[in-house]
Design an enzyme around this catalytic site. Structure first.
Site, PDB file in Angstrom:
ATOM      1  N   CYS A   2     -12.059  59.528   2.338  1.00 41.82           N
ATOM      2  CA  CYS A   2     -10.789  59.996   2.888  1.00 41.82           C
ATOM      3  C   CYS A   2      -9.643  59.213   2.263  1.00 41.82           C
ATOM      4  O   CYS A   2      -9.737  57.989   2.102  1.00 41.82           O
ATOM      5  CB  CYS A   2     -10.791  59.807   4.407  1.00 41.82           C
ATOM      6  SG  CYS A   2      -9.297  60.440   5.211  1.00 41.82           S
TER       7      CYS A   2
ATOM      8  N   HIS B  13     -13.839  68.687   6.389  1.00 36.12           N
ATOM      9  CA  HIS B  13     -13.167  67.381   6.461  1.00 36.12           C
ATOM     10  C   HIS B  13     -11.673  67.567   6.717  1.00 36.12           C
ATOM     11  O   HIS B  13     -11.104  66.930   7.622  1.00 36.12           O
ATOM     12  CB  HIS B  13     -13.398  66.610   5.151  1.00 36.12           C
ATOM     13  CG  HIS B  13     -12.648  65.326   5.067  1.00 36.12           C
ATOM     14  ND1 HIS B  13     -13.245  64.107   5.286  1.00 36.12           N
ATOM     15  CD2 HIS B  13     -11.341  65.062   4.813  1.00 36.12           C
ATOM     16  CE1 HIS B  13     -12.336  63.153   5.162  1.00 36.12           C
ATOM     17  NE2 HIS B  13     -11.169  63.709   4.870  1.00 36.12           N
ATOM     18  N   GLU B  14     -11.036  68.437   5.932  1.00 42.04           N
ATOM     19  CA  GLU B  14      -9.587  68.637   6.071  1.00 42.04           C
ATOM     20  C   GLU B  14      -9.250  69.322   7.400  1.00 42.04           C
ATOM     21  O   GLU B  14      -8.264  68.973   8.047  1.00 42.04           O
ATOM     22  CB  GLU B  14      -9.039  69.431   4.884  1.00 42.04           C
ATOM     23  CG  GLU B  14      -9.280  68.808   3.523  1.00 42.04           C
ATOM     24  CD  GLU B  14      -8.808  67.364   3.368  1.00 42.04           C
ATOM     25  OE1 GLU B  14      -7.935  66.907   4.147  1.00 42.04           O
ATOM     26  OE2 GLU B  14      -9.318  66.683   2.468  1.00 42.04           O
TER      27      GLU B  14
ATOM     28  N   HIS C  78      -8.979  66.921  10.208  1.00 40.03           N
ATOM     29  CA  HIS C  78      -7.687  66.215  10.271  1.00 40.03           C
ATOM     30  C   HIS C  78      -6.689  66.961  11.151  1.00 40.03           C
ATOM     31  O   HIS C  78      -5.893  66.336  11.852  1.00 40.03           O
ATOM     32  CB  HIS C  78      -7.089  66.045   8.872  1.00 40.03           C
ATOM     33  CG  HIS C  78      -7.562  64.838   8.138  1.00 40.03           C
ATOM     34  ND1 HIS C  78      -7.322  63.557   8.566  1.00 40.03           N
ATOM     35  CD2 HIS C  78      -8.269  64.730   6.982  1.00 40.03           C
ATOM     36  CE1 HIS C  78      -7.852  62.704   7.713  1.00 40.03           C
ATOM     37  NE2 HIS C  78      -8.436  63.385   6.747  1.00 40.03           N
TER      38      HIS C  78
END
Length: 167
Positions: free
Chosen positions: A95, A138-139, A142
């Site tokens: 990250c 993953h994004e 966020h």
């Protein structure tokens, strides 16, 4: 224009917040946000030799916006998972908000994503490529205030990334 110094780092409370949807009336702001995301991603690539995607909250833009640049630039606005596969795989995730730390996580092998692009056009994306699937997850995390540190498989799922200038 935002720079690497503007990137929120692990521990910043904003990284744990859920982002608000981008409104159609905010579309004129998206190109500036994307330019900032692109700029910071390029600085990360130059300094750490990684970076394929970045989410708006990593720059303190608390909106549901993801910028990917794998084979080409791609803007993903207000993404939602339509479906995810039962099949999962493990990987060492990284990250930009903690560039020297790797975290072992489990992610869905495939997924289907609905989103809007920078022209407010709707899309459905069936992602069967493992590398893209794990990146989008993953994004997307966020945008919901979830970091890969929170998805670690166990207490032993952390390791330092060798710095680029280390042999």
């Amino acid at each position: 224009m935002k720079h690497l110094a503007d990137l929120l780092l692990l521990g910043d409370p904003r990284l744990y917040e859920t982002c608000e949807p981008v409104l159609e009336s905010e579309l004129p702001l998206v190109s500036g946000w994307v330019a900032d995301l692109h700029s910071v991603m390029e600085e990360i690539r130059a300094k750490y030799q990684f970076g394929r995607g970045i989410a708006a909250p990593q720059l303190g833009i608390m909106k549901r916006l993801i910028y990917l640049n794998v084979d080409r630039p791609q803007v993903i606005i207000n993404p939602e998972f339509v479906s995810v596969s039962d099949e999962t795989d493990e990987l060492w995730d990284d990250c930009m908000s903690f560039p020297n730390l790797l975290v072992r996580v489990r992610r869905h092998r495939n997924l289907t994503l609905s989103y809007r692009d920078e022209n407010w056009q709707s899309h459905i994306w069936n992602i069967t490529d493992w590398g893209l699937s794990e990146l989008v997850q993953h994004e997307y995390d966020h945008l919901n205030g979830v970091l890969c540190t929170m998805r670690a498989i166990d207490a032993h799922s952390f390791r330092w990334r060798p710095t680029p200038d280390t042999n």
